[in-house]
Motif scaffolding. Structure first.
Motif, PDB file in Angstrom:
ATOM      1  N   CYS A 198       0.871  -1.175   0.000  1.00 45.59           N
ATOM      2  CA  CYS A 198       0.000   0.000   0.000  1.00 45.59           C
ATOM      3  C   CYS A 198       0.902   1.217   0.000  1.00 45.59           C
ATOM      4  CB  CYS A 198      -0.958   0.008   1.187  1.00 45.59           C
ATOM      5  SG  CYS A 198      -0.154   0.237   2.784  1.00 45.59           S
ATOM      6  N   ASP A 199       0.312   2.370  -0.253  1.00 49.01           N
ATOM      7  CA  ASP A 199       1.068   3.622  -0.220  1.00 49.01           C
ATOM      8  C   ASP A 199       0.763   4.327   1.100  1.00 49.01           C
ATOM      9  OD1 ASP A 199       2.367   6.160  -1.142  1.00 49.01           O
ATOM     10  OD2 ASP A 199       2.319   5.155  -3.075  1.00 49.01           O
ATOM     11  N   ASP A 200       0.975   5.613   1.167  1.00 47.85           N
ATOM     12  CA  ASP A 200       0.730   6.375   2.394  1.00 47.85           C
ATOM     13  C   ASP A 200      -0.753   6.747   2.451  1.00 47.85           C
ATOM     14  OD1 ASP A 200       0.959   7.849   4.682  1.00 47.85           O
ATOM     15  OD2 ASP A 200       2.578   9.123   3.983  1.00 47.85           O
ATOM     16  N   GLU A 201      -1.166   7.796   1.774  1.00 46.84           N
ATOM     17  CA  GLU A 201      -2.579   8.045   1.468  1.00 46.84           C
ATOM     18  C   GLU A 201      -2.693   7.870  -0.035  1.00 46.84           C
ATOM     19  OE1 GLU A 201      -3.734  11.922   2.764  1.00 46.84           O
ATOM     20  OE2 GLU A 201      -3.447  11.475   4.892  1.00 46.84           O
ATOM     21  N   SER A 202      -3.617   7.029  -0.506  1.00 43.90           N
ATOM     22  CA  SER A 202      -3.509   6.617  -1.901  1.00 43.90           C
ATOM     23  C   SER A 202      -4.820   6.102  -2.464  1.00 43.90           C
ATOM     24  CB  SER A 202      -2.444   5.509  -2.001  1.00 43.90           C
ATOM     25  OG  SER A 202      -2.368   4.970  -3.293  1.00 43.90           O
ATOM     26  N   ILE A 203      -4.968   6.276  -3.776  1.00 46.66           N
ATOM     27  CA  ILE A 203      -5.986   5.551  -4.521  1.00 46.66           C
ATOM     28  C   ILE A 203      -5.515   4.102  -4.686  1.00 46.66           C
ATOM     29  CG2 ILE A 203      -6.746   7.615  -5.769  1.00 46.66           C
ATOM     30  CD1 ILE A 203      -5.148   6.545  -8.209  1.00 46.66           C
ATOM     31  N   GLN A 204      -6.369   3.266  -5.220  1.00 46.86           N
ATOM     32  CA  GLN A 204      -5.984   1.896  -5.550  1.00 46.86           C
ATOM     33  C   GLN A 204      -5.260   1.901  -6.903  1.00 46.86           C
ATOM     34  OE1 GLN A 204      -6.754  -0.816  -3.423  1.00 46.86           O
ATOM     35  NE2 GLN A 204      -8.098  -2.218  -4.510  1.00 46.86           N
ATOM     36  N   TYR A 205      -3.998   1.430  -6.904  1.00 48.11           N
ATOM     37  CA  TYR A 205      -3.258   1.399  -8.170  1.00 48.11           C
ATOM     38  C   TYR A 205      -2.240   0.271  -8.129  1.00 48.11           C
ATOM     39  CZ  TYR A 205       0.907   3.782  -6.153  1.00 48.11           C
ATOM     40  OH  TYR A 205       2.019   4.112  -5.425  1.00 48.11           O
ATOM     41  N   ALA A 206      -1.448   0.136  -9.188  1.00 49.33           N
ATOM     42  CA  ALA A 206      -0.456  -0.935  -9.245  1.00 49.33           C
ATOM     43  C   ALA A 206       0.719  -0.506 -10.100  1.00 49.33           C
ATOM     44  CB  ALA A 206      -1.065  -2.216  -9.827  1.00 49.33           C
ATOM     45  N   TYR A 207       1.877  -1.102  -9.802  1.00 48.32           N
ATOM     46  CA  TYR A 207       3.047  -1.007 -10.672  1.00 48.32           C
ATOM     47  C   TYR A 207       3.098  -2.288 -11.507  1.00 48.32           C
ATOM     48  CZ  TYR A 207       4.859   2.812  -7.739  1.00 48.32           C
ATOM     49  OH  TYR A 207       5.022   3.989  -7.061  1.00 48.32           O
ATOM     50  N   LEU A 218       2.788 -12.946 -15.027  1.00 51.39           N
ATOM     51  CA  LEU A 218       2.528 -11.645 -14.428  1.00 51.39           C
ATOM     52  C   LEU A 218       3.345 -11.500 -13.159  1.00 51.39           C
ATOM     53  CD1 LEU A 218       0.913  -8.989 -14.197  1.00 51.39           C
ATOM     54  CD2 LEU A 218      -0.840 -10.259 -12.943  1.00 51.39           C
ATOM     55  N   ALA A 219       3.973 -10.344 -13.020  1.00 48.66           N
ATOM     56  CA  ALA A 219       4.604  -9.947 -11.763  1.00 48.66           C
ATOM     57  C   ALA A 219       4.163  -8.518 -11.492  1.00 48.66           C
ATOM     58  CB  ALA A 219       6.125 -10.034 -11.860  1.00 48.66           C
ATOM     59  N   VAL A 220       3.543  -8.276 -10.352  1.00 46.55           N
ATOM     60  CA  VAL A 220       2.913  -6.975 -10.115  1.00 46.55           C
ATOM     61  C   VAL A 220       3.034  -6.584  -8.648  1.00 46.55           C
ATOM     62  CG1 VAL A 220       0.662  -8.091  -9.811  1.00 46.55           C
ATOM     63  CG2 VAL A 220       0.741  -5.665 -10.342  1.00 46.55           C
ATOM     64  N   THR A 221       3.225  -5.291  -8.424  1.00 48.56           N
ATOM     65  CA  THR A 221       3.093  -4.707  -7.091  1.00 48.56           C
ATOM     66  C   THR A 221       1.742  -4.022  -7.022  1.00 48.56           C
ATOM     67  OG1 THR A 221       5.468  -4.356  -6.777  1.00 48.56           O
ATOM     68  CG2 THR A 221       3.985  -3.002  -5.464  1.00 48.56           C
ATOM     69  N   VAL A 222       0.878  -4.520  -6.175  1.00 45.69           N
ATOM     70  CA  VAL A 222      -0.463  -3.943  -6.006  1.00 45.69           C
ATOM     71  C   VAL A 222      -0.428  -2.994  -4.811  1.00 45.69           C
ATOM     72  CG1 VAL A 222      -2.886  -4.437  -5.536  1.00 45.69           C
ATOM     73  CG2 VAL A 222      -1.550  -6.011  -6.944  1.00 45.69           C
ATOM     74  N   GLU A 223      -0.842  -1.759  -5.039  1.00 47.11           N
ATOM     75  CA  GLU A 223      -0.897  -0.755  -3.970  1.00 47.11           C
ATOM     76  C   GLU A 223      -2.353  -0.619  -3.520  1.00 47.11           C
ATOM     77  OE1 GLU A 223       1.722   0.443  -2.654  1.00 47.11           O
ATOM     78  OE2 GLU A 223       3.335   0.389  -4.151  1.00 47.11           O
ATOM     79  N   LEU A 224      -2.653  -1.249  -2.383  1.00 45.23           N
ATOM     80  CA  LEU A 224      -4.019  -1.321  -1.868  1.00 45.23           C
ATOM     81  C   LEU A 224      -4.344  -0.078  -1.026  1.00 45.23           C
ATOM     82  CD1 LEU A 224      -3.867  -5.084  -0.893  1.00 45.23           C
ATOM     83  CD2 LEU A 224      -5.301  -4.118  -2.711  1.00 45.23           C
ATOM     84  N   ARG A 225      -4.483   1.049  -1.743  1.00 50.33           N
ATOM     85  CA  ARG A 225      -4.810   2.328  -1.108  1.00 50.33           C
ATOM     86  C   ARG A 225      -3.711   2.725  -0.110  1.00 50.33           C
ATOM     87  NH1 ARG A 225      -9.075  -1.009  -0.772  1.00 50.33           N
ATOM     88  NH2 ARG A 225     -10.730  -0.735  -2.322  1.00 50.33           N
ATOM     89  N   PHE A 248      -2.876  20.830   2.658  1.00 49.23           N
ATOM     90  CA  PHE A 248      -3.239  20.330   1.334  1.00 49.23           C
ATOM     91  C   PHE A 248      -4.523  20.990   0.852  1.00 49.23           C
ATOM     92  CE2 PHE A 248      -0.613  16.556   2.510  1.00 49.23           C
ATOM     93  CZ  PHE A 248       0.243  16.585   1.406  1.00 49.23           C
ATOM     94  N   HIS A 249      -4.531  21.322  -0.439  1.00 50.66           N
ATOM     95  CA  HIS A 249      -5.733  21.854  -1.090  1.00 50.66           C
ATOM     96  C   HIS A 249      -6.377  20.818  -2.009  1.00 50.66           C
ATOM     97  CE1 HIS A 249      -4.952  25.993   0.282  1.00 50.66           C
ATOM     98  NE2 HIS A 249      -3.679  25.719   0.040  1.00 50.66           N
ATOM     99  N   LYS A 250      -5.660  19.744  -2.311  1.00 48.69           N
ATOM    100  CA  LYS A 250      -6.185  18.688  -3.165  1.00 48.69           C
ATOM    101  C   LYS A 250      -6.043  17.349  -2.452  1.00 48.69           C
ATOM    102  CE  LYS A 250      -7.187  21.288  -6.727  1.00 48.69           C
ATOM    103  NZ  LYS A 250      -8.593  21.494  -7.186  1.00 48.69           N
ATOM    104  N   ASP A 251      -6.996  16.461  -2.727  1.00 43.59           N
ATOM    105  CA  ASP A 251      -7.033  15.147  -2.080  1.00 43.59           C
ATOM    106  C   ASP A 251      -6.722  14.068  -3.117  1.00 43.59           C
ATOM    107  OD1 ASP A 251      -7.379  13.175  -0.191  1.00 43.59           O
ATOM    108  OD2 ASP A 251      -9.415  13.757   0.353  1.00 43.59           O
ATOM    109  N   ILE A 252      -6.442  12.858  -2.641  1.00 40.07           N
ATOM    110  CA  ILE A 252      -6.253  11.748  -3.553  1.00 40.07           C
ATOM    111  C   ILE A 252      -7.537  11.540  -4.359  1.00 40.07           C
ATOM    112  CG2 ILE A 252      -4.474  10.573  -2.212  1.00 40.07           C
ATOM    113  CD1 ILE A 252      -6.704   8.775  -1.067  1.00 40.07           C
ATOM    114  N   GLY A 253      -7.366  11.192  -5.627  1.00 40.08           N
ATOM    115  CA  GLY A 253      -8.514  11.000  -6.514  1.00 40.08           C
ATOM    116  C   GLY A 253      -8.965  12.251  -7.232  1.00 40.08           C
ATOM    117  N   ASP A 254      -8.455  13.410  -6.818  1.00 43.57           N
ATOM    118  CA  ASP A 254      -8.803  14.657  -7.501  1.00 43.57           C
ATOM    119  C   ASP A 254      -8.060  14.750  -8.827  1.00 43.57           C
ATOM    120  OD1 ASP A 254     -10.392  15.408  -5.382  1.00 43.57           O
ATOM    121  OD2 ASP A 254      -8.986  16.877  -4.565  1.00 43.57           O
TER     122      ASP A 254
END
Length: 352
Positions: free
Chosen positions: A149-158, A212-219, A279-285
């Motif tokens: 997972c990341d720090d504060e994050s959307i769901q994404y992957a490398y 497949l080899a993937v790093t999944v960032e679960l928010r 911060f003036h912008k949030d994740i997902g903006d």
């Protein structure tokens, strides 16, 4: 479900580390083999929660004879990091002994050299022995998922470009909001697996179908909730069904419609001065060039005591720091943009 245990001897007398490994045996010799691990960064726990609920699905499927491909799971891949705390806070990301990121310095071997990872382990440190053992297990599978997972994050992957766009089914199954297409030039776990997958013979493969080899960032690190974990577990189940690892005729995947951008398109927003972060912008903006992202209060109470940080281009705010005080040069955000944001990025990871 078969349960075994890996034992990693410690580097000082009287210490050893134990890792439970869960194995579900498949009934089809032609179905893909899967390796899943979580918490390699020991303080990143959404993946461990996902695995807990995924195993409920898998135990039911096992009883029904619906597991087709072998599935190996390491729910907590880094007991060494889990035991390392500093002033009461688990560190998890960096080994306190070597100051090295637990997800770096994995050996880069070809697939044919897999067994060399276990040669002369007695001379390796506990951390290196752990890394070699995990990588050896992963290279016995075709589909390898490293849950982070990341720090504060959307769901994404490398995802290495060698596995794209075939891996869009995983992005769809886990409802990812973005995919970062990596260049496969680091020594992180996922890229060490990809390095081997692309080197199965004399030539380096540009595409590796069926693997497949993937790093999944679960928010983010705080996104550890029952409903989230259950939804993610169900999503991963649907991915396994789509790849023929488990049998579920009802599982369906829509097309992935989110952005998939190269790492050169990721704007790393960093602090130009130390200070308190507003911060003036949030994740997902979504943002446009010139939009105000954050204000740094550098000299509280002074008329000239703040600095504005603005977006250099349009994009999606993918991650944000949870810290509200930042050092000069500290990371604030990652923004996924539609075009390259810099021309001098070195191949490899975005952060240490």
């Amino acid at each position: 479900m078969n349960i075994s245990e890996l034992i990693i001897p410690g580097d000082t007398p009287g210490i050893e580390w134990r890792l439970p490994v869960l194995h579900f045996a498949g009934t089809s010799a032609t179905a893909p083999k899967v390796y899943i691990q979580a918490a390699l960064h020991a303080n990143e726990l959404p993946g461990t929660a996902l695995i807990h609920y995924l195993c409920e699905h898998l135990r039911e499927a096992e009883a029904e004879g619906a597991i087709l491909g072998d599935i190996t799971i390491v729910p907590q891949a880094n007991p060494i990091g889990a035991a390392q705390s500093h002033f009461g806070e688990m560190q998890g990301r960096f080994d306190l002994a070597s100051r090295t990121n637990f997800n770096r310095d994995f050996p880069l071997v070809t697939l044919a050299e897999r067994d060399s990872l276990l040669a002369d382990l007695d001379g390796q440190t506990a951390v290196n022995r752990l890394k070699r053992t995990l990588l050896h297990m992963a290279l016995g599978a075709e589909l390898v998922l490293d849950l982070h997972c990341d720090d504060e994050s959307i769901q994404y992957a490398y995802i290495d470009e060698a596995f794209w766009p075939e891996a869009s089914d995983l992005a769809s199954a886990l409802a990812m909001e973005a995919v970062f297409l990596s260049d496969g030039e680091s020594s992180a776990f996922e890229e060490a697996v990809g390095h081997a997958f692309k080197r199965q013979g004399k030539e380096t493969l540009a595409q590796v179908p069926g693997r497949l080899a993937v790093t999944v960032e679960l928010r983010g690190r705080r996104d550890v909730y029952p409903d989230m974990a259950k939804a993610d577990a169900h999503g991963l189940w649907r991915f396994l069904a789509a790849r023929g690892v488990v049998r579920d005729e009802a599982a369906r995947l829509a097309d992935f419609t989110g952005p998939a951008v190269p790492l050169d398109n990721i704007e790393m927003v960093r602090a130009v001065e130390p200070g308190t972060v507003l911060f003036h912008k949030d994740i997902g903006d979504t943002v446009e060039a010139g939009d105000l992202l954050a204000t740094l209060i550098t000299r509280p109470g002074f008329a000239d005591g703040s600095v504005d940080i603005r977006a250099s281009g349009a994009g999606l705010v993918a991650t944000r720091s949870s810290d509200r005080f930042v050092r000069r040069g500290g990371d604030l955000m990652k923004i996924a943009c539609g075009k390259p944001t810099r021309l001098d990025r070195k191949p490899g990871t975005l952060e240490d």
